[in-house]
Design a protein around this motif. Structure first.
Motif, short mmCIF file in Angstrom:
data_model
loop_
_atom_site.label_atom_id
_atom_site.label_comp_id
_atom_site.label_asym_id
_atom_site.label_seq_id
_atom_site.Cartn_x
_atom_site.Cartn_y
_atom_site.Cartn_z
N GLY A 59 0.78 -1.23 0.00
CA GLY A 59 0.00 0.00 0.00
C GLY A 59 0.81 1.28 0.00
O GLY A 59 0.28 2.35 0.27
N MET A 60 2.11 1.20 -0.35
CA MET A 60 2.95 2.39 -0.31
C MET A 60 3.15 3.03 -1.69
O MET A 60 3.81 4.05 -1.80
N LEU A 61 2.57 2.42 -2.73
CA LEU A 61 2.66 3.02 -4.06
C LEU A 61 1.72 4.22 -4.17
O LEU A 61 0.74 4.33 -3.43
N LYS A 62 1.99 5.11 -5.11
CA LYS A 62 1.18 6.32 -5.26
C LYS A 62 -0.22 6.01 -5.78
O LYS A 62 -1.18 6.71 -5.48
N SER A 63 -0.32 4.95 -6.59
CA SER A 63 -1.61 4.58 -7.16
C SER A 63 -2.08 3.24 -6.60
O SER A 63 -1.31 2.28 -6.57
N HIS A 64 -3.34 3.20 -6.16
CA HIS A 64 -3.88 1.98 -5.56
C HIS A 64 -5.39 2.17 -5.39
O HIS A 64 -5.90 3.29 -5.53
N TYR A 65 -6.10 1.10 -5.09
CA TYR A 65 -7.53 1.16 -4.72
C TYR A 65 -8.41 1.82 -5.80
O TYR A 65 -9.45 2.38 -5.49
N SER A 66 -8.02 1.75 -7.04
CA SER A 66 -8.65 2.58 -8.07
C SER A 66 -9.79 1.88 -8.80
O SER A 66 -9.65 0.74 -9.24
N PRO A 67 -10.94 2.57 -8.98
CA PRO A 67 -12.01 2.03 -9.82
C PRO A 67 -11.61 2.06 -11.29
O PRO A 67 -10.69 2.78 -11.70
N LYS A 68 -12.36 1.30 -12.10
CA LYS A 68 -12.13 1.32 -13.54
C LYS A 68 -12.68 2.60 -14.17
O LYS A 68 -12.29 2.97 -15.27
N LYS A 69 -13.61 3.25 -13.48
CA LYS A 69 -14.16 4.51 -13.97
C LYS A 69 -13.40 5.69 -13.37
O LYS A 69 -12.78 5.57 -12.31
#
Length: 315
Positions: A212-222
């Motif tokens: 969970g330390m990356l800048k991008s995560h938890y992202s919806p497809k929309k």
């Protein structure tokens, strides 16, 4: 397969297969943590990069002692206060922990989940269970068994334990000579941890030393945006709002209020489910989330929202 049979799930773990398991935080994609080939399947199914380490889940402190090297009384104090619970502690690993679990790091993140189904599965399996979130890498975390089935239909078994009660991933800390560092914010706050161990805000934090330390995560497809970053010309007739205070609800196509009482814990519990709902809604093209103050649990909520937004902000 989606079911509630612990004996089948335990047999799958013993056989080196993957089982999606409920915890109090989010559903995890579990495998025998001491079986490198089984752990490799986690990375393959999630499409997770090999540099991102996994958390190992235990059911008792005897397992902790086998997985780690070198005693630390502070860990026992933290465990007494916060385990079972949504706290992961990164500590030096023993030789029985494969490098694939830790992405080659000399440390391993360990926690004892506060979920009876998860604890019983670990006990019946007879081994600690490595389990990142049960979703495709970088996508919305799953808080129900259906969320898992949507993203990982090929998983060997989904153990259905109902909706998770915390809703966001565990707080991750690492101990230093001066105290503790927070590697990932969660429902257990810095202020609560400071009651047991001093906070170390000065030592440098190792990059990518925990999930969970990356800048991008938890992202919806929309397309996903935090309300503060939404331009005035956004077409709200096709937008869904994840609402907290109720102050922003006008003119949006649809609204999901994550808390009727302005309770940050309720926001955390319901946030990912709201993302999933809008992601699956054909009438919604863009998802907007209301921000909160970065105090206490608000730090963890904003961490998730910013990482979910990151790639969409780059477009």
């Amino acid at each position: 397969m989606l079911d509630t049979n612990l004996d089948i799930a335990a047999r799958y773990i013993k056989d080196g297969k993957l089982v999606a398991i409920p915890t109090e935080t989010v559903y995890g994609l579990g495998a025998n943590a001491l079986d490198p080939l089984a752990v490799a399947k986690i990375f393959e199914l999630k499409e997770r990069p090999s540099f991102d380490p996994l958390i190992v889940h235990i059911a008792d402190l005897d397992q902790l002692n086998k997985l780690t090297s070198g005693p630390d009384e502070r860990i026992l104090k933290l465990a007494e206060k916060f385990w079972p619970g949504p706290l992961t502690i990164v500590m030096p690993k023993s030789d029985i922990v494969s490098d694939i679990v830790t992405s080659g790091l000399p440390t391993v993140g360990i926690r004892m989940p506060d979920n009876k189904v998860a604890l019983e599965l670990i006990k019946r399996s007879g081994c600690p269970i490595a389990a990142p979130s049960a979703n495709k890498f970088g996508r919305i975390s799953p808080t129900t068994a259906e969320h898992v089935r949507k993203q990982l239909p090929d998983v060997d078994y989904i153990l259905d334990g109902g909706k998770t009660t915390v809703g966001i991933e565990s707080t991750i800390i690492k101990l230093t000579d001066k105290g503790f560092q927070i590697l990932r914010n969660g429902i257990i706050t810095q202020e609560e941890l400071e009651q047991v161990v001093p906070f170390d805000g000065n030592s440098e934090i190792d990059k990518l030393s925990a999930p969970g330390m990356l800048k991008s995560h938890y992202s919806p497809k929309k397309r996903f945006l935090i309300a503060d970053n939404v331009s005035s010309d956004l077409d709200r007739s096709k937008a869904g709002l994840i609402s907290f205070t109720g102050n922003l609800e006008g003119s949006f196509k649809k609204v999901i209020n994550v808390s009727k009482a302005n309770d940050l814990r309720e926001y955390a519990v319901n946030m990912f489910e709201a993302m999933h709902t809008f992601e699956d809604d054909k009438e919604i093209d863009v998802i907007i989330a209301e921000p909160v103050e970065e105090q206490g649990i608000g730090k963890a909520i904003m961490d998730r929202l910013r990482k979910a937004e990151y790639n969409w902000q780059q477009e």
